[in-house]
Design a protein around this motif. Structure first.
Motif, PDB file in Angstrom:
ATOM      1  N   CYS A 101       0.833  -1.209   0.000  1.00 56.48           N
ATOM      2  CA  CYS A 101       0.000   0.000   0.000  1.00 56.48           C
ATOM      3  C   CYS A 101       0.865   1.255   0.000  1.00 56.48           C
ATOM      4  O   CYS A 101       1.906   1.309   0.661  1.00 56.48           O
ATOM      5  CB  CYS A 101      -0.902   0.024   1.239  1.00 56.48           C
ATOM      6  SG  CYS A 101      -1.934  -1.441   1.428  1.00 56.48           S
ATOM      7  N   TYR A 102       0.418   2.301  -0.700  1.00 60.06           N
ATOM      8  CA  TYR A 102       1.130   3.573  -0.700  1.00 60.06           C
ATOM      9  C   TYR A 102       0.782   4.344   0.574  1.00 60.06           C
ATOM     10  O   TYR A 102      -0.382   4.367   0.982  1.00 60.06           O
ATOM     11  CB  TYR A 102       0.729   4.407  -1.918  1.00 60.06           C
ATOM     12  CG  TYR A 102       1.522   5.684  -2.043  1.00 60.06           C
ATOM     13  CD1 TYR A 102       2.733   5.699  -2.723  1.00 60.06           C
ATOM     14  CD2 TYR A 102       1.075   6.863  -1.458  1.00 60.06           C
ATOM     15  CE1 TYR A 102       3.476   6.867  -2.820  1.00 60.06           C
ATOM     16  CE2 TYR A 102       1.812   8.025  -1.543  1.00 60.06           C
ATOM     17  CZ  TYR A 102       3.008   8.023  -2.223  1.00 60.06           C
ATOM     18  OH  TYR A 102       3.746   9.177  -2.310  1.00 60.06           O
ATOM     19  N   PRO A 103       1.766   4.978   1.242  1.00 61.48           N
ATOM     20  CA  PRO A 103       3.150   5.205   0.813  1.00 61.48           C
ATOM     21  C   PRO A 103       4.141   4.133   1.271  1.00 61.48           C
ATOM     22  O   PRO A 103       5.310   4.185   0.928  1.00 61.48           O
ATOM     23  CB  PRO A 103       3.493   6.536   1.474  1.00 61.48           C
ATOM     24  CG  PRO A 103       2.729   6.491   2.765  1.00 61.48           C
ATOM     25  CD  PRO A 103       1.429   5.789   2.446  1.00 61.48           C
ATOM     26  N   TYR A 104       3.661   3.152   2.050  1.00 60.02           N
ATOM     27  CA  TYR A 104       4.553   2.140   2.618  1.00 60.02           C
ATOM     28  C   TYR A 104       5.334   1.397   1.529  1.00 60.02           C
ATOM     29  O   TYR A 104       6.536   1.121   1.680  1.00 60.02           O
ATOM     30  CB  TYR A 104       3.754   1.145   3.457  1.00 60.02           C
ATOM     31  CG  TYR A 104       2.865   1.795   4.481  1.00 60.02           C
ATOM     32  CD1 TYR A 104       3.338   2.110   5.754  1.00 60.02           C
ATOM     33  CD2 TYR A 104       1.539   2.113   4.182  1.00 60.02           C
ATOM     34  CE1 TYR A 104       2.522   2.704   6.701  1.00 60.02           C
ATOM     35  CE2 TYR A 104       0.715   2.725   5.118  1.00 60.02           C
ATOM     36  CZ  TYR A 104       1.207   3.023   6.371  1.00 60.02           C
ATOM     37  OH  TYR A 104       0.394   3.631   7.297  1.00 60.02           O
ATOM     38  N   CYS A 105       4.657   1.095   0.417  1.00 59.46           N
ATOM     39  CA  CYS A 105       5.296   0.311  -0.643  1.00 59.46           C
ATOM     40  C   CYS A 105       6.415   1.071  -1.346  1.00 59.46           C
ATOM     41  O   CYS A 105       7.275   0.459  -1.993  1.00 59.46           O
ATOM     42  CB  CYS A 105       4.249  -0.146  -1.663  1.00 59.46           C
ATOM     43  SG  CYS A 105       3.385   1.198  -2.505  1.00 59.46           S
ATOM     44  N   ASP A 106       6.400   2.398  -1.246  1.00 63.07           N
ATOM     45  CA  ASP A 106       7.435   3.207  -1.894  1.00 63.07           C
ATOM     46  C   ASP A 106       8.499   3.705  -0.932  1.00 63.07           C
ATOM     47  O   ASP A 106       9.393   4.464  -1.322  1.00 63.07           O
ATOM     48  CB  ASP A 106       6.794   4.406  -2.608  1.00 63.07           C
ATOM     49  CG  ASP A 106       6.180   4.016  -3.941  1.00 63.07           C
ATOM     50  OD1 ASP A 106       6.156   2.810  -4.245  1.00 63.07           O
ATOM     51  OD2 ASP A 106       5.702   4.902  -4.669  1.00 63.07           O
ATOM     52  N   MET A 107       8.434   3.308   0.334  1.00 64.54           N
ATOM     53  CA  MET A 107       9.505   3.636   1.269  1.00 64.54           C
ATOM     54  C   MET A 107      10.699   2.756   0.946  1.00 64.54           C
ATOM     55  O   MET A 107      10.552   1.558   0.688  1.00 64.54           O
ATOM     56  CB  MET A 107       9.042   3.423   2.715  1.00 64.54           C
ATOM     57  CG  MET A 107       7.954   4.377   3.152  1.00 64.54           C
ATOM     58  SD  MET A 107       7.286   4.068   4.812  1.00 64.54           S
ATOM     59  CE  MET A 107       8.720   4.430   5.840  1.00 64.54           C
ATOM     60  N   GLN A 108      11.881   3.343   0.908  1.00 61.88           N
ATOM     61  CA  GLN A 108      13.067   2.579   0.519  1.00 61.88           C
ATOM     62  C   GLN A 108      14.310   3.084   1.246  1.00 61.88           C
ATOM     63  O   GLN A 108      14.340   4.215   1.736  1.00 61.88           O
ATOM     64  CB  GLN A 108      13.286   2.671  -0.987  1.00 61.88           C
ATOM     65  CG  GLN A 108      13.417   4.086  -1.523  1.00 61.88           C
ATOM     66  CD  GLN A 108      13.490   4.134  -3.031  1.00 61.88           C
ATOM     67  OE1 GLN A 108      14.543   3.850  -3.606  1.00 61.88           O
ATOM     68  NE2 GLN A 108      12.389   4.491  -3.682  1.00 61.88           N
ATOM     69  N   GLU A 109      15.308   2.221   1.318  1.00 57.72           N
ATOM     70  CA  GLU A 109      16.577   2.587   1.940  1.00 57.72           C
ATOM     71  C   GLU A 109      17.436   3.337   0.931  1.00 57.72           C
ATOM     72  O   GLU A 109      17.554   2.927  -0.223  1.00 57.72           O
ATOM     73  CB  GLU A 109      17.285   1.343   2.427  1.00 57.72           C
ATOM     74  CG  GLU A 109      18.521   1.594   3.257  1.00 57.72           C
ATOM     75  CD  GLU A 109      19.078   0.317   3.851  1.00 57.72           C
ATOM     76  OE1 GLU A 109      20.240  -0.022   3.507  1.00 57.72           O
ATOM     77  OE2 GLU A 109      18.366  -0.336   4.636  1.00 57.72           O
ATOM     78  N   VAL A 110      18.027   4.446   1.370  1.00 51.89           N
ATOM     79  CA  VAL A 110      18.863   5.288   0.520  1.00 51.89           C
ATOM     80  C   VAL A 110      20.179   5.551   1.238  1.00 51.89           C
ATOM     81  O   VAL A 110      20.190   5.853   2.440  1.00 51.89           O
ATOM     82  CB  VAL A 110      18.161   6.630   0.207  1.00 51.89           C
ATOM     83  CG1 VAL A 110      19.086   7.556  -0.563  1.00 51.89           C
ATOM     84  CG2 VAL A 110      16.877   6.396  -0.569  1.00 51.89           C
TER      85      VAL A 110
END
Length: 350
Positions: free
Chosen positions: A48-57
């Motif tokens: 689900c958005y925004p969880y699915c687009d959280m990423q490590e940078v």
């Protein structure tokens, strides 16, 4: 083209109920589940958005962040004193966002330090396997973060509220320690960063979610509570009056003059939080407005202190069940520097 996932609304109702587990999923969150295991936490919200687009940078200096993409939110009061919280990737009527710069422009994302800050007042890092930086004032920690370059800052109040919205909608409880106790149960000292690196899911704890002897992470961000307090920038107090600044370039511990703006009054004194409510000026900026009448198992299950001008959040390694995502300790001064308080390197695309 409309992104149908971003267009969905995920909500949770009855936030602020005396029973923290009585919250109700609404909108597109209905039917979604979170399962808490011994160490791992599996969540339907991974898709689900925004969880699915959280990423490590990771930046050029090796600092590791969790990227949180912009979302909009709405908080609606109920007749019984509770609130409904909703988030979406689309700005529907009544929705607004905390992803803003000092001029009110919207930011596409924020970067939150995956780890508690390490290094020194000369330069703060977010790296695994490091000793947490403590015994440092809020202003000095901020300067160490800014030494990384443009846009770097320390953890602030808007970021804190953004994470709380994500948590409420996903975890459907205001009792954060019922999900993960965190490293807070009578421990003797802070542990180094990176203890949750081996946890395979975005949220969870090393070895145990329940014993209070192990670090935890939420959506990749380690030790939002427990281990050490986190300095929280962009908010100051004068007595019970709450002042908020949205411009990281103007942050100063304890400052209440412009561009800090009065938003409303916090709860006086100290105690377990009974009510968290939006303040007068912004529909998403909230604070503890009642800090007595709660307990470790009712309402928000965390402690709030008033009494001075600077805020630290989360609770430390020895704070037991008083620690948690809603532990707001607003009783520090600009000169405070203790072994239980550290911070977190963040960055906004200003």
């Amino acid at each position: 083209m409309l992104n149908f996932e971003k267009a969905k609304i995920y909500g949770v109702d009855k936030v602020g109920s005396s029973n923290p587990d009585a919250l109700i999923r609404t909108d597109d969150a209905v039917g979604l589940n979170v399962t808490v295991g011994t160490t791992d936490i599996t969540s339907d919200f991974d898709r689900c958005y925004p969880y699915c687009d959280m990423q490590e940078v990771t930046d050029a200096a090796g600092n590791v962040f969790i990227k949180i993409p912009k979302f909009y939110a709405k908080i609606t009061p109920n007749a019984d004193g509770t609130f409904k919280h909703q988030i979406s990737g689309v700005r529907y009527e009544g929705f607004t966002t905390l992803f803003v710069d000092g001029e009110g422009n919207e930011l596409d994302y924020i970067l939150v330090g995956k780890y508690e800050g390490s290094g020194s007042a000369s330069k703060v890092f977010s790296k695994s396997g490091a000793t947490v930086l403590v015994n440092i004032t809020c202003d000095s920690f901020r300067n160490g973060c800014k030494a990384n370059g443009d846009g770097y800052q320390q953890y602030d109040f808007l970021i804190d509220l953004i994470i709380k919205e994500l948590w409420l909608v996903e975890m459907k409880t205001t009792n954060s320690q019922a999900i993960m106790y965190g490293y807070a149960n009578g421990n003797s000292a802070a542990v180094a960063t990176g203890r949750t690196d081996a946890v395979k899911t975005p949220s969870g704890s090393e070895e145990s979610n329940t014993d209070g002897k192990h670090a935890c992470k939420y959506r990749g961000i380690e030790n939002l509570w427990g281990n050490t307090f986190t300095w929280c920038d962009g908010i100051s107090f004068n007595g019970d009056k709450v002042y908020v600044c949205t411009d990281p370039k103007s942050y100063a511990a304890g400052k209440t003059a412009s561009p800090y703006v009065y938003h409303g009054d916090r709860a006086a004194g100290y105690g377990y939080i009974k009510k968290v409510a939006p303040l007068k000026r912004h529909p998403l900026i909230q604070y503890a407005t009642e800090a007595s009448g709660g307990s470790i198992t009712t309402y928000f299950c965390d402690y709030a202190y008033s009494g001075d001008s600077v805020l630290a959040v989360g609770g430390a390694w020895i704070y037991g069940t008083s620690a948690g995502l809603w532990y707001w300790s607003g009783d520090y001064t600009p000169s405070s520097a203790y072994s239980v308080i550290g911070g977190r390197l963040c960055k906004k695309p200003l």
